[in-house]
Write a protein that holds these residues in place. Structure first.
Motif, PDB file in Angstrom:
ATOM      1  N   PHE A  81       0.834  -1.206   0.000  1.00  0.00           N
ATOM      2  CA  PHE A  81       0.000   0.000   0.000  1.00  0.00           C
ATOM      3  C   PHE A  81       0.868   1.254   0.000  1.00  0.00           C
ATOM      4  O   PHE A  81       0.611   2.210  -0.752  1.00  0.00           O
ATOM      5  N   ILE A 302      -6.977   2.015  -5.197  1.00  0.00           N
ATOM      6  CA  ILE A 302      -6.248   2.917  -4.305  1.00  0.00           C
ATOM      7  C   ILE A 302      -6.108   4.268  -4.989  1.00  0.00           C
ATOM      8  O   ILE A 302      -5.656   4.351  -6.137  1.00  0.00           O
ATOM      9  N   MET A 308      -5.188   3.123   4.575  1.00  0.00           N
ATOM     10  CA  MET A 308      -4.720   1.742   4.569  1.00  0.00           C
ATOM     11  C   MET A 308      -5.694   0.795   5.278  1.00  0.00           C
ATOM     12  O   MET A 308      -6.041  -0.259   4.758  1.00  0.00           O
ATOM     13  N   GLU A 311      -8.801   0.055   3.159  1.00  0.00           N
ATOM     14  CA  GLU A 311      -8.525  -0.764   1.974  1.00  0.00           C
ATOM     15  C   GLU A 311      -8.228  -2.212   2.372  1.00  0.00           C
ATOM     16  O   GLU A 311      -8.617  -3.149   1.674  1.00  0.00           O
TER      17      GLU A 311
END
Length: 324
Positions: A81, A302, A308, A311
């Motif tokens: 990420f 994203i 974070m 997701e």
């Protein structure tokens, strides 16, 4: 031996129904008549057009599918990420679909999942993987091409779910980016490309729950001889923008760096020509057998607005089999 492109062209010109599948990297391209697919133990049901009538099942009606997922560690996900967010902050991508495999400790086999799952686009590819996708990729009817990118999801049980989904800035940004990308992709192969319906809400089954998901309909006019060059036109649009990102070329480079393994058939496409028209799907909602263990592959878009934790949670939210 006749290659993919020549075989597809011959089938289209002869109006022979066929099934086709292409992996994410466009390195594997296969086409079969419905009967050939059956012989290869490739079963499909695409909006009611199927070759799975001979697929037999034993006592599945009362069996409950329990997937028991074990997500990839947060540390591994966070590393990927952060790589993606850095690339976004540097302006190398506006949107990237980041995906991971999730191990399943489950009581079912792939063919049982295929039987129980309810979706417009279903595929059982040998004993390798099963797909139960809600997302159309391209439809071709009467010389017109249609695409229906899906971006933006919320559980319908959330209070004011539809209003929250439609007003979410991150989801709107993501949807706008993908619609613009798909419109550009279709403009490479078609004329008079336009958005017919923007960001309408679909309901998708998730076990005993329902998800709301936003989609857009995009249409273009194909050249008169589209059947003579369908395979090359199709390949120009791949991989699907909704599961890669924008700008596509640079985003694909970032995906190969951030993700832990090649995607293979996951997030590729599959579809049929029924003798009159083309219908195809993006290979999402995907369970693959790897070394005799099942893995559910999922992901999410994203953007610079992404967090974070949210997701990472979306990976888990998308792990389900839509059973009615």
């Amino acid at each position: 031996m006749e290659n993919f492109e020549k075989k597809v062209t011959r089938f289209l010109q002869d109006e022979t129904p066929f099934f086709f599948i292409i992996d994410f990297e466009k390195s594997v391209k296969q086409v079969f008549t419905f009967e050939e697919a059956l012989q290869e133990k490739i079963y499909f049901n695409i909006n009611g057009v199927s070759n799975d009538n001979d697929l037999t099942f034993n006592q599945l009606d009362d069996k409950i599918i329990d997937l028991k997922p074990t997500l990839i560690s947060k540390d591994i996900y966070e590393k990927a990420f952060n790589t993606v967010k850095q690339e976004l902050n540097n302006g190398n991508s506006f949107l990237l679909n980041l995906t991971f495999p999730t191990a399943l400790d489950t009581n079912v086999e792939l063919h049982e999942i295929y039987k129980k799952a309810h979706a417009p686009y279903k595929l059982l590819y040998k004993d390798n993987f099963v797909v139960f996708s809600p997302e159309c990729y391209l439809k071709i009817k009467d010389g017109n091409v249609f695409s229906y990118p899906m971006k933006g999801t919320i559980n319908s049980s959330v209070p004011n779910a539809e209003e929250l989904l439609l007003s979410n800035k991150k989801e709107l940004y993501e949807h706008n980016t993908i619609v613009d990308l798909i419109r550009n992709d279709l403009s490479v192969i078609a004329k008079n490309v336009s958005v017919n319906k923007f960001r309408f809400v679909n309901t998708i089954k998730k076990g005993n729950q329902e998800l709301l998901q936003t989609s857009t309909e995009i249409q273009g006019k194909l050249p008169e001889n589209w059947k003579d060059e369908f395979s090359s036109l199709l390949l120009k649009t791949l991989p699907a923008g909704s599961i890669s990102g924008a700008p596509k070329k640079k985003t694909l480079e970032i995906i190969s760096k951030a993700e832990i393994a090649p995607r293979g058939f996951y997030t590729g496409i599959f579809g049929i020509f029924d003798g009159h028209q083309i219908d195809s799907a993006v290979s999402i909602r995907f369970i693959e057998k790897i070394n005799k263990k099942l893995f559910y592959k999922s992901g999410g878009g994203i953007t610079h607005l992404s967090e974070m934790k949210e997701e990472y949670q979306e990976l888990l939210e998308k792990i389900y089999v839509p059973i009615i």
